[in-house]
Scaffold this motif. Structure first.
Motif, PDB file in Angstrom:
ATOM      1  N   THR A   7       0.815  -1.222   0.000  1.00 24.22           N
ATOM      2  CA  THR A   7       0.000   0.000   0.000  1.00 24.22           C
ATOM      3  C   THR A   7       0.846   1.269   0.000  1.00 24.22           C
ATOM      4  N   GLY A   8       2.147   1.140   0.292  1.00 24.57           N
ATOM      5  CA  GLY A   8       2.943   2.360   0.505  1.00 24.57           C
ATOM      6  C   GLY A   8       3.655   2.914  -0.720  1.00 24.57           C
ATOM      7  N   LEU A   9       3.223   2.564  -1.927  1.00 28.44           N
ATOM      8  CA  LEU A   9       3.953   3.041  -3.113  1.00 28.44           C
ATOM      9  C   LEU A   9       3.293   4.289  -3.692  1.00 28.44           C
ATOM     10  N   ARG A  10       4.152   5.261  -4.059  1.00 27.03           N
ATOM     11  CA  ARG A  10       3.649   6.507  -4.643  1.00 27.03           C
ATOM     12  C   ARG A  10       3.995   6.557  -6.121  1.00 27.03           C
ATOM     13  N   LEU A  11       3.070   7.071  -6.908  1.00 26.55           N
ATOM     14  CA  LEU A  11       3.300   7.182  -8.357  1.00 26.55           C
ATOM     15  C   LEU A  11       3.727   8.606  -8.698  1.00 26.55           C
ATOM     16  N   GLU A  12       4.870   8.719  -9.399  1.00 28.83           N
ATOM     17  CA  GLU A  12       5.287  10.032  -9.910  1.00 28.83           C
ATOM     18  C   GLU A  12       5.314   9.972 -11.428  1.00 28.83           C
ATOM     19  N   ILE A  65      -6.327   6.250  -9.122  1.00 30.96           N
ATOM     20  CA  ILE A  65      -4.915   6.054  -8.760  1.00 30.96           C
ATOM     21  C   ILE A  65      -4.301   7.435  -8.501  1.00 30.96           C
ATOM     22  N   ALA A  66      -3.805   7.627  -7.276  1.00 30.81           N
ATOM     23  CA  ALA A  66      -3.207   8.930  -6.938  1.00 30.81           C
ATOM     24  C   ALA A  66      -1.851   9.063  -7.615  1.00 30.81           C
ATOM     25  N   TYR A  67      -1.481  10.281  -8.012  1.00 27.02           N
ATOM     26  CA  TYR A  67      -0.175  10.498  -8.645  1.00 27.02           C
ATOM     27  C   TYR A  67       0.336  11.874  -8.268  1.00 27.02           C
ATOM     28  N   ARG A  68       1.618  12.086  -8.523  1.00 25.27           N
ATOM     29  CA  ARG A  68       2.193  13.422  -8.351  1.00 25.27           C
ATOM     30  C   ARG A  68       2.993  13.724  -9.608  1.00 25.27           C
ATOM     31  N   ILE A  69       2.826  14.917 -10.160  1.00 24.92           N
ATOM     32  CA  ILE A  69       3.662  15.299 -11.301  1.00 24.92           C
ATOM     33  C   ILE A  69       4.997  15.768 -10.739  1.00 24.92           C
ATOM     34  N   ASN A  70       6.083  15.119 -11.161  1.00 17.36           N
ATOM     35  CA  ASN A  70       7.411  15.494 -10.691  1.00 17.36           C
ATOM     36  C   ASN A  70       8.219  16.027 -11.873  1.00 17.36           C
ATOM     37  N   PRO A  71       8.352  17.361 -11.972  1.00 15.48           N
ATOM     38  CA  PRO A  71       9.041  17.940 -13.140  1.00 15.48           C
ATOM     39  C   PRO A  71      10.519  17.567 -13.207  1.00 15.48           C
ATOM     40  N   ARG A  72      11.074  17.056 -12.103  1.00 19.72           N
ATOM     41  CA  ARG A  72      12.484  16.643 -12.108  1.00 19.72           C
ATOM     42  C   ARG A  72      12.685  15.219 -12.619  1.00 19.72           C
ATOM     43  N   LEU A  73      11.589  14.526 -12.815  1.00 24.38           N
ATOM     44  CA  LEU A  73      11.711  13.119 -13.213  1.00 24.38           C
ATOM     45  C   LEU A  73      12.148  13.045 -14.681  1.00 24.38           C
ATOM     46  N   VAL A  74      13.446  12.722 -14.912  1.00 26.44           N
ATOM     47  CA  VAL A  74      13.941  12.707 -16.300  1.00 26.44           C
ATOM     48  C   VAL A  74      14.462  11.331 -16.719  1.00 26.44           C
ATOM     49  N   ARG A  75      14.705  10.425 -15.754  1.00 30.00           N
ATOM     50  CA  ARG A  75      15.176   9.064 -16.028  1.00 30.00           C
ATOM     51  C   ARG A  75      16.629   9.063 -16.504  1.00 30.00           C
ATOM     52  N   GLY A  76      17.312   7.960 -16.192  1.00 34.05           N
ATOM     53  CA  GLY A  76      18.736   7.881 -16.473  1.00 34.05           C
ATOM     54  C   GLY A  76      19.092   7.212 -17.787  1.00 34.05           C
ATOM     55  N   LEU A  77      18.086   6.896 -18.598  1.00 36.61           N
ATOM     56  CA  LEU A  77      18.372   6.256 -19.887  1.00 36.61           C
ATOM     57  C   LEU A  77      17.866   7.218 -20.969  1.00 36.61           C
ATOM     58  N   ASP A  78      18.604   7.280 -22.088  1.00 35.57           N
ATOM     59  CA  ASP A  78      18.331   8.326 -23.084  1.00 35.57           C
ATOM     60  C   ASP A  78      17.100   8.094 -23.942  1.00 35.57           C
ATOM     61  N   TYR A  79      16.560   6.869 -23.978  1.00 35.97           N
ATOM     62  CA  TYR A  79      15.595   6.580 -25.037  1.00 35.97           C
ATOM     63  C   TYR A  79      14.178   7.115 -24.806  1.00 35.97           C
ATOM     64  N   TYR A  80      13.929   7.727 -23.648  1.00 30.05           N
ATOM     65  CA  TYR A  80      12.550   8.116 -23.347  1.00 30.05           C
ATOM     66  C   TYR A  80      12.088   9.380 -24.072  1.00 30.05           C
ATOM     67  N   ASN A  81      10.795   9.445 -24.352  1.00 27.07           N
ATOM     68  CA  ASN A  81      10.149  10.681 -24.774  1.00 27.07           C
ATOM     69  C   ASN A  81       8.758  10.681 -24.161  1.00 27.07           C
ATOM     70  N   ARG A  82       8.130  11.822 -24.157  1.00 27.47           N
ATOM     71  CA  ARG A  82       6.796  11.963 -23.563  1.00 27.47           C
ATOM     72  C   ARG A  82       6.707  11.370 -22.149  1.00 27.47           C
ATOM     73  N   THR A  83       5.784  10.404 -21.952  1.00 25.94           N
ATOM     74  CA  THR A  83       5.490   9.926 -20.602  1.00 25.94           C
ATOM     75  C   THR A  83       6.663   9.216 -19.919  1.00 25.94           C
ATOM     76  N   VAL A  84       6.969   9.623 -18.701  1.00 28.09           N
ATOM     77  CA  VAL A  84       7.846   8.809 -17.847  1.00 28.09           C
ATOM     78  C   VAL A  84       7.172   8.683 -16.482  1.00 28.09           C
ATOM     79  N   PHE A  85       7.427   7.571 -15.827  1.00 24.57           N
ATOM     80  CA  PHE A  85       6.816   7.402 -14.493  1.00 24.57           C
ATOM     81  C   PHE A  85       7.683   6.526 -13.602  1.00 24.57           C
ATOM     82  N   GLU A  86       7.503   6.694 -12.311  1.00 22.05           N
ATOM     83  CA  GLU A  86       8.194   5.848 -11.330  1.00 22.05           C
ATOM     84  C   GLU A  86       7.260   5.580 -10.159  1.00 22.05           C
TER      85      GLU A  86
END
Ligand code: HAM
Length: 423
Positions: free
Chosen positions: A157-162, A247-268
């Motif tokens: 139950t303790g996981l947060r979506l960013e 599903i609760a979420y938070r927008i995290n503008p710092r979330l950029v991910r450490g792999l280069d291939y992403y575009n648009r949506t990222v989440f953790e």
């Protein structure tokens, strides 16, 4: 004295006492993924090094300093896979699977030469999902929803979506210029890594852990403000879908991910219960990667979760018990010992799924019975000369105060089937 050999630092044995949690997670994932129509794929653990360089990115931590690369006997540079996305993309291109939408999942070991600490290993295990050929926000939403379902299935139950959106290639390129302009003005106050990244991979400066750098990036232009209408609409549709499902979420503008291939949506998905390594699951869209690796232009989205991190959480939640043995077969006397495997096979035929351990190695009745008790089984099955002569099996409940009874094989099979939790 002969010296012993230890496992490699950062690589671990998964011992029997923990395996039920691993299996629980793997079973839950398999069940949830089947429920959404995903098919499993298995790819080799070793790939040509260039595959990872070209997909994860030359100037990422993984490729620059964490890969287990070696030259094989043919002189080719090979690497143990540090993640599963690149291999999956290679496999779907190579096997010509991209003529229709594909929903795939995989699991297995990954290898990164990172500094080991709690939750961070050099061999670790992921369960991952990759979807090809779908570009709408509905599929981004689906992959997030299925992770949320997996947490529920596991009682977590303790996981947060960013979430965040990195924009498309042009939007990101335009933002990159703005960001570099801004950061150049503060260059001397950035940490050393960020100064270097300023020219190689400036977006990564946004997820620097240095408080000084963070103070600077807090006031930096925001990527979200450079996104065009289409990207915003895509992102908004995912958020609306999450809200509709609850599903609760938070927008995290710092979330950029450490792999280069992403575009648009990222989440953790993140937890506070694992110390510094709190990211349990991470992913996003990577629409350019298939074409970049030589396939036809194909949108894609996926994620991977770290099994070790989940195991810790599931163990802490205390939701897994090792499946108990149904019975332990004690055989006293030479003839009974010869008969024991035959009887055990007949019982297994008659009661499919039965968890029956046969005593091996002989010994007195007392010592065998002690083992039966220690095994955790519900029943001890006993055969000795008397039982053999009468064609029966002695059966003694080990977890309650009831005496030993004698049953025929058919009766014993019926009792054990009824007593088994799977029956
Ligand atoms: P990643 O963020 O590098 O993404 O890894 C995903 C997850 O694997 C992490 O959130 C973490 O739980 C686990 N993990 C990563 N490194 C370690 C480590 N050294 N020790 C223990 N666990 C670790 C990827 O790998 C992408 N391929 C995910 C993806 C799939 N994106 C799209 N499709």
């Amino acid at each position: 004295m002969t010296t012993t050999i230890a496992a490699i630092r950062g690589m671990h044995d998964i011992l029997p006492e923990r395996i039920s949690t691993w299996q629980r997670i793997e079973d839950a994932a398999r069940q949830v993924l089947a429920g959404y129509g995903y098919a499993e794929i298995r790819t080799p653990i070793v790939e040509i090094t260039d595959l990872f360089k070209r997909s994860i990115g030359e100037v990422t931590d993984i490729v620059e300093k964490e890969m287990y690369s070696f030259t094989d006997r043919n002189g080719d540079s090979l690497s143990l896979r540090p993640e599963g996305t690149a291999s999956c993309v290679r496999a779907v291109i190579e096997n010509g699977l991209l003529n229709q939408p594909l929903r795939l999942w995989y699991r297995g070991p990954m290898f990164r030469h990172e500094r080991p600490q709690r939750g961070r290993y050099r061999q670790f295990h992921q369960i991952g999902v990759e979807v090809f050929g779908l570009d709408g926000p509905d599929i981004d939403l689906e992959v997030i929803l299925l992770t949320a379902r997996l947490w529920r299935t596991l009682g977590l139950t303790g996981l947060r979506l960013e979430v965040n959106s990195l924009g498309d290639t042009q939007e990101r390129a335009a933002y990159r210029e703005q960001l570099v302009d801004y950061l150049e003005g503060h260059r001397t106050h950035l940490d050393a890594d960020s100064q270097r990244r300023l020219t190689t991979n400036p977006l990564r400066v946004l997820d620097s852990k240095s408080p000084e750098t963070q103070a600077i990036t807090a006031a930096a232009p925001r990527l979200m403000d450079s996104l065009g209408e289409e990207t915003r609409a895509h992102f908004a549709a995912i958020l609306a879908g999450l809200e509709a499902v609850g599903i609760a979420y938070r927008i995290n503008p710092r979330l950029v991910r450490g792999l280069d291939y992403y575009n648009r949506t990222v989440f953790e998905w993140i937890t506070d219960d694992l110390g510094a390594q709190g990211t349990v699951c991470a992913g996003g869209r990577y629409d350019g990667l298939v074409a970049q690796l030589g396939g036809r232009d194909t949108p894609a989205v996926g994620f991977a979760l770290g099994i070790e991190r989940l195991v810790e959480l599931v163990e802490a939640a205390g939701t897994v018990a090792a499946p108990p043995l149904d019975a332990y077969l004690v055989a006293v006397g030479e003839q009974a010992q010869r008969e024991a495997p035959v009887l055990a096979e007949r019982l297994r035929d008659a009661a499919p799924g039965l968890r029956l351990m046969t005593h091996c190695g002989g010994g007195s009745f007392k010592s065998q019975f002690k083992r039966a008790d220690k095994s955790g089984a519900r029943y001890a099955l006993v055969i000795g000369d008397t039982e053999l002569a009468r064609g029966v099996i002695g059966i003694k409940p080990l977890r309650e105060e009831t005496g030993q009874r004698e049953l025929t094989l058919a009766e014993a099979a019926e009792l054990l089937t009824a007593a088994s939790p799977r029956a």
